[in-house]
Design an enzyme around this catalytic site. Structure first.
Site, PDB file in Angstrom:
ATOM      1  N   GLN A   1      -3.526   4.549   6.354  1.00  0.00           N
ATOM      2  CA  GLN A   1      -4.872   5.080   6.191  1.00  0.00           C
ATOM      3  C   GLN A   1      -4.875   6.598   6.362  1.00  0.00           C
ATOM      4  OE1 GLN A   1      -3.914   2.689   8.253  1.00  0.00           O
ATOM      5  NE2 GLN A   1      -4.775   0.836   7.384  1.00  0.00           N
TER       6      GLN A   1
ATOM      7  N   ARG B   1       0.995  -0.571  18.641  1.00  0.00           N
ATOM      8  CA  ARG B   1      -0.431  -0.817  18.439  1.00  0.00           C
ATOM      9  C   ARG B   1      -0.693  -2.320  18.507  1.00  0.00           C
ATOM     10  NH1 ARG B   1      -2.697   2.117  13.117  1.00  0.00           N
ATOM     11  NH2 ARG B   1      -2.118   0.057  12.375  1.00  0.00           N
TER      12      ARG B   1
ATOM     13  N   CYS C   1      -8.597   0.451  10.365  1.00  0.00           N
ATOM     14  CA  CYS C   1      -9.219  -0.411  11.375  1.00  0.00           C
ATOM     15  C   CYS C   1      -9.603   0.372  12.621  1.00  0.00           C
ATOM     16  CB  CYS C   1      -8.246  -1.518  11.768  1.00  0.00           C
ATOM     17  SG  CYS C   1      -8.324  -2.979  10.734  1.00  0.00           S
ATOM     18  N   THR C   2      -8.631   1.044  13.203  1.00  0.00           N
ATOM     19  CA  THR C   2      -8.848   1.707  14.495  1.00  0.00           C
ATOM     20  C   THR C   2      -8.144   3.050  14.586  1.00  0.00           C
ATOM     21  OG1 THR C   2      -6.905   0.571  15.378  1.00  0.00           O
ATOM     22  CG2 THR C   2      -9.017  -0.515  15.699  1.00  0.00           C
ATOM     23  N   GLU C   3      -7.479   3.463  13.512  1.00  0.00           N
ATOM     24  CA  GLU C   3      -6.633   4.635  13.585  1.00  0.00           C
ATOM     25  C   GLU C   3      -7.459   5.914  13.721  1.00  0.00           C
ATOM     26  OE1 GLU C   3      -6.394   2.330  11.130  1.00  0.00           O
ATOM     27  OE2 GLU C   3      -4.824   1.255  12.177  1.00  0.00           O
TER      28      GLU C   3
ATOM     29  N   ARG D   1       0.866  -1.184   0.000  1.00  0.00           N
ATOM     30  CA  ARG D   1       0.000   0.000   0.000  1.00  0.00           C
ATOM     31  C   ARG D   1       0.897   1.227   0.000  1.00  0.00           C
ATOM     32  NH1 ARG D   1      -2.065  -0.048   6.264  1.00  0.00           N
ATOM     33  NH2 ARG D   1      -0.230  -1.038   7.124  1.00  0.00           N
TER      34      ARG D   1
END
Length: 831
Positions: free
Chosen positions: A193, A679, A468-470, A189
């Site tokens: 994100q 994380r 996801c959770t950022e 990638r």
């Protein structure tokens, strides 16, 4: 228990059962357009569209020798001029990055050395397959791939890694296969994100940004080498890319008008004419109403996905905040109804569902099963002055997630201590629906932590969820490099095997810490683990150091940079260097927390303290994968476990966390110039990471998935869900700064949250989560019997949606290993 005999079903299960029994979906009458759109691609395997890759490659071939940011902008202009544009039947929004139906696109600049493998294997691979036409496959192999051989970012990174790092990263000289020990993620990638400042585009439009760039260009110092060699190309690139997206939008307007001329249905004709009018105005100019605001955001989002692979994880930001003024204005003027506004939003949801984020590398595919997607819409939270931010649009979006029969978009609900009861009730009711939405993100943890990292309170209060959770802060976040995933369960195995792993034979991979049979104290074993742990951290940081040096040579993001205040202020592309005034939030992922804590707790308790088990017998049992040692396995599984609010186990978890965070505190800024935070967010990689780790001292068998995120090991959390929250809290070192997201999965039975009483219990649970200052939690509300039935008859249960990592997916799109992982998670039937 089969689905038909479940005493209590979630609304999603009931909806699925109704479909199996041939009953019409009760929401079809209120959402007819959306159902027609969905039925055109339901169950369809995604198709690879090669146009983005083809036109990007053509342009890059013509611009060699020019500054990279300028080349990127010119490539985007070439794409905007030539890419096929579409106007779909029934759609109210224009803009696609590829063909009709479900589709994915290619980014050869990133991992083009995989293209030959991809076009051969994608149609038949077991996880997240995709189709490609023979002609497109030929063009990929003959016209696209050859140019990128030797030029891709992945090849450069593979060549740059030192041997001692490479052996823990890749399993082959070309770097095609991961070892799943210390895994880099930047090569599949272009960026981590991201969250754009959509509000800026809605209020100003790209023509205004172009004007700003032109004025800055005119003000450059003609005698400054830096202005000429760095700032000038950047500003020229911004001007080109602003023109490119406006041109792309206007091409849609032309097609919509052509279709309107041929349309016989007066209602559809009027829609097409309005769509054309919208595309002629936005995103070049400010949006004037809710429909234009949706269209402007959608053009921006889709062109971001065309720009680079960051776009596939582009967050939708705080949609209920930046759309609210347009919604409120139109509602008060009587221009739009609630149902019409929801229909526009759901046309956007459909567009998101059709775009599939394809990972063509074998490792990327393993990390992101089930067509993973992270286009998070954030709702709730707080205003810049700290008041609750929920509004009418917040509740409309939550309502849509309860009625819209698809797992797009990902939805995140911000929670804070002053969140109103109505908001928490609606959030709980949406969770109870059973498709995994929304995930919860906690202001009480994130806002003060981000202030400690240099943000103002106003900036921290405006964070949006991404990935996801950022949590990202538009116009303040400036770091784009993906971080390492570290398999710390492998570190436990290396202690037991003197720096080696069963999977990789006699090759020395870690530190030779000695034969553990010779250890006479727990401290010796613990210190051996810490040595392996620190080696893994050094390996990850070495990867990241090299990644930071390489990225500016391979990536540019002129459009994303054009929307970022600091990039425009300093005339620097997001990928080029550290941006003044920015906050660089990087990370590395701890894989297998529950597995490691439980394993170390078992060794400490049973081998060294109670002496119920010798090290020799433990290793023999592990070597045999517990065959013939069932008594040993049962003993190990009786040891204290993380996830039960057991201080014995949790203290070990806290020590592990402290080692990681302290290492980050010491080396992140000095070596990397970033906050490289620890994380606990695995995506779906805890499954392939588990495949390389042999049996572990917590009784886990060879190859079984590791524990996921900050969740407990499978079946280990026996004291209820609140104990899981408490363990999560007590294993975190609150006083240390370089920490970040902890992904927590919890599975409830529908019976547990049934009725108003169930909703009240869930609201109370959410408030406990908030009070404990945990980062994240997400839920599956589903009967185990439904999952088992779906494994046996996938076609019948085609539309069953489950929560996986930071996203939801169709259960039947997951590999058997990941399906089994979900089934094996503890099912809480009391709260």
């Amino acid at each position: 228990m089969s689905m038909t005999t479940c005493e209590c079903r979630s609304p999603q299960e009931q909806r699925l059962y109704d479909k199996i029994e041939g009953r019409e979906d009760r929401f079809r009458k209120t959402h007819p357009r959306v159902f027609r759109l969905l039925e055109r691609f339901e169950g369809q395997k995604p198709r690879i569209d090669i146009e983005r890759a083809l036109y990007f490659t053509q342009s890059m071939q013509e611009t060699e020798g020019q500054p990279l940011v300028l080349r990127w902008a010119k490539a985007l202009m070439h794409i905007a001029r030539n890419m096929t544009v579409y106007v779909q039947e029934d759609q109210l929004l224009l803009g696609r990055a590829g063909c009709d139906g479900r589709y994915g696109i290619l980014y050869p600049e990133l991992d083009g050395d995989f293209l030959d493998i991809a076009v051969r294997d994608l149609p038949t691979r077991k996880t997240s397959p995709a189709t490609i036409t023979p002609e497109d496959a030929r063009r990929v192999v003959e016209e696209i791939a050859p140019y990128w051989k030797g030029k891709t970012y992945h090849e450069a990174l593979n060549a740059a890694l030192p041997a001692e790092v490479h052996k823990l990263t890749y399993d082959d000289p070309e770097g095609l296969i991961s070892r799943f020990i210390v895994n880099e993620t930047s090569s599949f990638r272009s960026s981590i994100q991201w969250v754009h400042d959509y509000e800026k585009i809605l209020k100003r439009g790209f023509n205004s940004i172009k004007k700003e760039a032109r004025e800055k260009l005119a003000a450059l110092d003609p005698l400054s080498a830096k202005d000429d060699r760095e700032k000038r190309p950047f500003l020229e690139a911004v001007m080109i890319v602003c023109d490119a997206i406006v041109l792309w939008a206007k091409r849609h307007a032309v097609l919509a008008r052509e279709m309107a001329e041929k349309e016989s249905d007066p209602v559809r004709k009027a829609e097409l004419l309005r769509m054309a009018e919208n595309a002629e105005h936005v995103p070049g100019e400010p949006a004037r109403d809710f429909w234009e605001a949706c269209q402007s955001q959608w053009f921006t989002q889709m062109f971001s996905r065309i720009e680079q692979k960051t776009g596939t994880t582009i967050s939708n930001g705080r949609m209920d905040q930046y759309f609210q003024p347009y919604y409120k204005q139109d509602r008060e003027a009587g221009k739009i109804t609630e149902a019409q506004a929801m229909e526009l939003l759901e046309c956007m949801w459909v567009g998101m569902a059709e775009f599939i984020d394809m990972y063509i590398s074998p490792t990327g595919g393993a990390f992101n099963e089930g067509y993973a997607h992270w286009e998070a819409v954030t709702v709730g939270g707080q205003t810049p002055d700290g008041r609750d931010a929920s509004n009418d649009l917040t509740y409309l979006i939550l309502k849509s997630k309860r009625e819209f029969p698809l797992h797009y978009p990902d939805l995140a609900a911000r929670i804070h201590s002053r969140a109103p009861e109505r908001y928490l009730w609606d959030v709980a009711e949406t969770i109870k629906y059973g498709s995994g939405f929304p995930k919860l993100i906690n202001d009480e943890e994130i806002v003060p932590l981000y202030v400690s990292k240099g943000a103002t309170f106003e900036e921290a209060l405006d964070y949006a969820v991404s990935g996801c959770t950022e949590a990202r802060m538009p116009n303040r976040d400036t770091y784009t490099s993906g971080g390492a995933y570290i398999n710390f369960a492998a570190a436990v195995e290396m202690v037991l095997r003197n720096g080696r792993m069963k999977k990789y034979g006699d090759q020395k991979l870690g530190v030779e810490t000695g034969d553990p049979r010779s250890f006479t104290t727990w401290d010796q074993f613990w210190n051996a683990y810490v040595e392996q742990h620190l080696l893994f951290l050094k390996t990850a940081f070495t990867q990241q150091y090299i990644i930071n040096k390489l990225r500016a040579e391979h990536f540019a993001q002129p459009m994303g940079s054009a929307m970022h205040d600091l990039c425009m202020k300093h005339c620097i592309d997001l990928h080029q260097e550290q941006i003044p005034e920015g906050i660089n939030l990087g990370y590395f992922e701890y894989m297998g927390l529950g597995t490691v804590v439980d394993s170390l707790a078992a060794v400490k308790k049973l081998v060294f303290e109670e002496k119920k088990l010798s090290m020799d017998k433990l290793i023999a049992a592990i070597d045999a994968d517990f065959e013939g040692y069932e008594d040993v396995r049962a003993l190990l599984r009786s040891a204290p476990c993380y996830g039960n609010n057991d201080e014995y186990a949790d203290a070990i978890g806290r020590d592990i966390d402290r080692i990681s965070v302290e290492y980050g505190n010491k080396y992140s800024m000095s070596d990397l110039g970033i906050h490289n935070d620890v994380r606990y967010v695995p995506f779906t990689s805890h499954v392939p990471f588990g495949k390389v780790v042999s049996a572990t001292p917590n009784g886990r068998t060879d190859g079984f998935p590791l524990s996921d995120g900050s969740s407990a090991s499978h079946g280990a959390d026996v004291n209820g869900p609140t104990a899981v929250l408490l363990s999560n809290c007590t294993t975190k070192n609150m006083g240390l700064r370089d920490r970040a997201a902890r992904m927590l999965n919890i599975k409830f039975t529908p019976k547990c949250v049934e009725g108003e009483q169930g909703t009240e219990k869930l609201v109370s649970f959410i408030r406990t989560f908030c009070d404990l200052k945990l980062w994240h939690v997400q839920f599956n509300v589903v009967n185990k019997g439904t999952l088992v039935a779906a494994q046996k008859d996938p076609q019948k249960y085609r539309n069953l949606i489950v929560r996986i990592a930071g996203y939801s997916a169709y259960f039947v799109d997951l590999s058997p290993d990941l399906q089994n992982d979900l089934i094996a998670r503890t099912e809480h039937d009391v709260m």
